[in-house]
Structure formats: structure tokens, C-alpha cells
Design an enzyme around this catalytic site. Structure first.
Site, PDB file in Angstrom:
ATOM      1  N   GLU A   1       0.985  -1.245   0.059  1.00 48.88           N
ATOM      2  CA  GLU A   1      -0.053   0.123   0.000  1.00 48.88           C
ATOM      3  C   GLU A   1       0.880   1.315  -0.124  1.00 48.88           C
ATOM      4  OE1 GLU A   1      -2.530  -0.919   3.213  1.00 48.88           O
ATOM      5  OE2 GLU A   1      -3.328  -2.592   2.350  1.00 48.88           O
TER       6      GLU A   1
ATOM      7  N   HIS B   1      -3.467   3.299   5.185  1.00 46.80           N
ATOM      8  CA  HIS B   1      -3.456   2.199   4.242  1.00 46.80           C
ATOM      9  C   HIS B   1      -3.903   2.673   3.068  1.00 46.80           C
ATOM     10  CE1 HIS B   1      -3.136  -0.766   7.547  1.00 46.80           C
ATOM     11  NE2 HIS B   1      -3.416   0.144   8.359  1.00 46.80           N
TER      12      HIS B   1
ATOM     13  N   GLU C   1      -8.019   5.276   4.461  1.00 49.68           N
ATOM     14  CA  GLU C   1      -7.912   4.417   3.635  1.00 49.68           C
ATOM     15  C   GLU C   1      -7.840   5.300   2.241  1.00 49.68           C
ATOM     16  OE1 GLU C   1      -7.397   0.962   3.364  1.00 49.68           O
ATOM     17  OE2 GLU C   1      -8.140   0.208   5.164  1.00 49.68           O
TER      18      GLU C   1
END
Length: 380
Positions: free
Chosen positions: A177, A267, A343
Site C-alpha cells: 500500500e 493504508h 484508506e
């Protein structure tokens, strides 16, 4: 005519070649992590196909860790490893096919814009030149690489040391990531900008503890989610060990020694084409106070940055159902603080799509810089 060749012997290189006889039918398999069964990350260089129509067939795409991640996804490609663009990609439910006619004899392909270990070291060295930064080596990874913490504050500011908020940011627990470290780079660039008024106030009000890279071994090995021992670091926070997850053990101990008032764990998400956060609802200690802090933080970020939203996410975890092995849940419960998992997409931001680059390293940097605004409101 140049002979076709695929190379992966470089930082984060990963792919298995099945067939490489014709440029228009290159057959590949996405390789599993070095010591675990997660298969999603790829990064390789194709040689000898200049000006030929190239078709890359990822034969086992449907067997990958997150097959839904291929829906609406486009492979990234680069000639100079600096500028990465998206290329024509389709997924038929079984295999993923990507097409390009290269304009040079060497072209790189990757799951997302890479962030190399050398870039990581350059980031640390650049940050360490700032008068507000103290660099600390916490210990070693499984393979002996440094685990590094950056402490950032204005010691000459007006806020007494005992009143300063302790803000943590950790990134790349899942090494593939890479957008997470791009995010940290943008965050650090703005936080260390002497001319940025928001940064000046935050350096006075807070002490920042930043771990730009939680999983250097996994990144160099070309893994998606695990370290050199095969551990998914974001499932190790309840009981890390020196043998299996020293990276978590070291950072967790530093948190216990220092304390945490807020944590951002950065992430990337394979499936959802949006930027969003996941809070700590579902933990035993989740309270109306924490919920109100979360809501205010998310509202402030959305109001100041159109790339962030809170409509589409993973949904709410039911009370008492939180997985306490995750960093966000363990930290929130242990310190009674606000903690978020940030995210970002491997695909694009569906709210503000960019057909040329999709979501990218540079856009991740901009998002990282933008988080200073909600931090400013929270720290007041």
C-alpha cells in the site's frame, strides 16, 4: 528485433512469467507474498517490446487476495519510474488483461506507483535536516532494517511541553500500500514548512510521532500485506513478538512509553474507489466523547478537502465486535483516544476521477498535506 525479457530483481519487484514468446500474448501470474498466501502486488520491467502492441495477461487474477479489486482497476506504467500513468485494463472475472504499445525498449508496470526503500531513506534524511525533527532508531525489522521514528515539535513554542498533544502517524503496515508513504511525505512536507501558518500552530500545540514505514522488509521483498516472517502486521497489535512482528512490538512499546492522544494509521484499499477513514466503534471503550471527536474530525476534513468523503466506507462495527488485533482498535482502547485507519484507493477517487493517472502518489501527498486542517481544529 530485441528479445523480450521481464525483470523483477529490484526493490519490490514481483511477478511470475508463464509465457513470453510474443508481445501480444504475455502470460503472467501474480506472485504470492514471500512467506504468506496473499497475492495482489506486482512490479516488473518489460524489455524489448518498443513500438509493438503488448498484451499482458494476468492469468490468476481471480485467485488473488482481493479479486474484486480488479473491477474498474487500471495497471500503472512508467518509462522513467518517475511519471506513472494508467493503461487500458479489463477484468473478465477470471483473468486481467492490460494493453500498451510501449514507446521505449524498457517499460515498468506496477499495481500502484511504487515507493522504494531508497525513497524511504531519502524521506527520513530530508526530514531530519529540519530543526523541529529528532530522528530515533527504535530497533530492527526481521531482516535487520531500521525501524525509524520521527519526533516533530517546536520546542521554542508557547505551549508548555506537558500540555502538548501527542499525535501519532504510522504507515505501510501493509507494504504494497505504497500510497500510504506518499501520504506521509506530503504530510511531512507541509508540517515542516516554515511559511505554513497551520503547520506553525500545530508544531506549537502538538508533538508528532511519525513512523513513515512500518514494514520495510515486506516492501523490498515485493509483498502486498506481510513482513519477512509472513506476519500481517495489522493483525499483530494484541500480542506482537520479537520473532514474528518486531516492527509492531517496537512501535507499540514506544507508544506505551510516550502516550497517544490521536493516531492515524495510513493504508490503501483494493476495492473502494474513495478516500475515507475507519474509526474505533466496536471497541469496549468506545464512548459518545470519542464518537463526537470522530465526527468533528471527519466533518472538518471533508469541508477542507474535496478528495476526502465519509459517505462510502466499510460501515460501522457493531458494539463489542471490534477486532482488537488491529492497530486502530488496540490503540483506541489502550489510550482512550481517537484513532483512525486512513484508506486510499488503488483505483481512483470516483468523486474526482483522473483518467490519466487515477489515484496516484502525488494525489496521496496532497491528501496527506490536507489532514493538517482537521488536526488544527482538533488540537484547539
Amino acid at each position: 528485433m530485441h528479445k523480450l525479457h521481464i525483470s523483477t530483481q529490484f526493490d519490490s519487484g514481483a511477478i511470475d512469467v508463464v509465457r513470453l514468446e510474443r508481445a501480444d500474448d504475455i502470460q503472467l501470474r501474480i506472485r504470492k507474498d514471500s512467506a504468506a498466501d496473499f497475492a495482489q502486488w506486482f512490479h516488473f520491467c518489460l524489455h524489448g517490446a518498443a513500438f509493438q502492441p503488448v498484451t499482458l495477461r494476468f492469468l490468476n487474477a481471480s485467485e488473488s487476495a482481493y479479486p474484486k479489486g480488479w473491477d474498474g482497476y487500471q495497471v500503472v506504467a512508467s518509462y522513467d519510474r518517475q511519471e506513472w500513468t494508467r493503461i487500458d485494463t479489463q477484468f473478465d472475472g477470471t483473468e486481467m488483461t492490460a494493453r500498451l504499445t510501449p514507446m521505449a525498449q524498457a517499460v515498468y508496470f506496477a499495481y500502484f506507483e511504487p515507493y522504494s526503500y531508497e525513497q524511504h531513506l531519502d524521506l527520513l534524511a530530508s526530514a531530519a535536516t529540519s530543526p523541529w525533527v529528532t530522528q530515533q532508531r527504535l530497533g530492527s525489522t526481521v531482516q535487520g532494517r531500521d525501524m525509524t521514528l520521527l519526533r516533530i515539535t517546536d520546542e521554542a513554542g508557547n505551549t508548555p511541553p506537558e500540555q502538548k498533544r501527542k499525535v501519532w502517524m504510522i504507515a505501510r503496515q501493509h507494504p504494497g500500500e505504497t500510497m500510504a508513504e506518499w501520504f506521509v511525505e506530503g504530510f511531512l512536507e507541509r508540517l515542516l514548512d516554515a511559511d505554513d501558518a497551520v503547520a506553525r500552530v500545530l508544531r506549537d500545540r502538538c508533538v508528532f510521532y511519525v513512523v513513515p514505514h512500518m514494514n520495510p522488509d515486506g516492501a523490498v521483498l515485493g509483498n502486498l500485506r506481510t513482513n519477512a516472517a509472513g506476519a500481517n502486521l495489522n493483525r499483530e497489535w494484541a500480542a506482537p513478538t520479537a520473532e514474528r512482528s518486531p516492527e509492531v512490538l517496537l512501535v507499540r512499546q514506544a507508544m506505551l512509553d510516550i502516550g497517544v492522544d490521536l493516531n492515524l494509521d495510513v493504508h490503501g484499499d483494493e476495492g473502494l474507489p474513495y478516500n475515507f477513514v475507519v474509526g474505533s466503534e466496536g471497541t469496549p471503550g468506545y464512548s459518545p466523547r470519542v464518537a463526537a471527536l470522530e465526527d468533528a474530525f471527519k466533518a472538518a476534513w471533508a469541508a477542507s478537502c474535496p478528495d476526502f468523503q465519509d459517505r462510502v466506507n466499510y460501515g460501522k462495527t457493531a458494539p463489542g465486535q471490534a477486532n482488537m488485533t488491529l492497530a486502530t482498535h488496540w490503540i483506541a482502547q489502550r489510550f482512550g483516544c481517537m484513532a483512525f485507519t486512513v484508506e486510499m484507493p488503488f483505483k481512483d477517487n470516483a468523486d474526482l476521477p483522473d483518467p490519466l493517472v487515477g489515484w496516484s502518489g502525488e494525489r496521496s501527498k496532497k491528501l496527506g498535506a490536507s489532514v493538517l486542517q482537521p488536526l488544527l481544529q482538533w488540537s484547539a
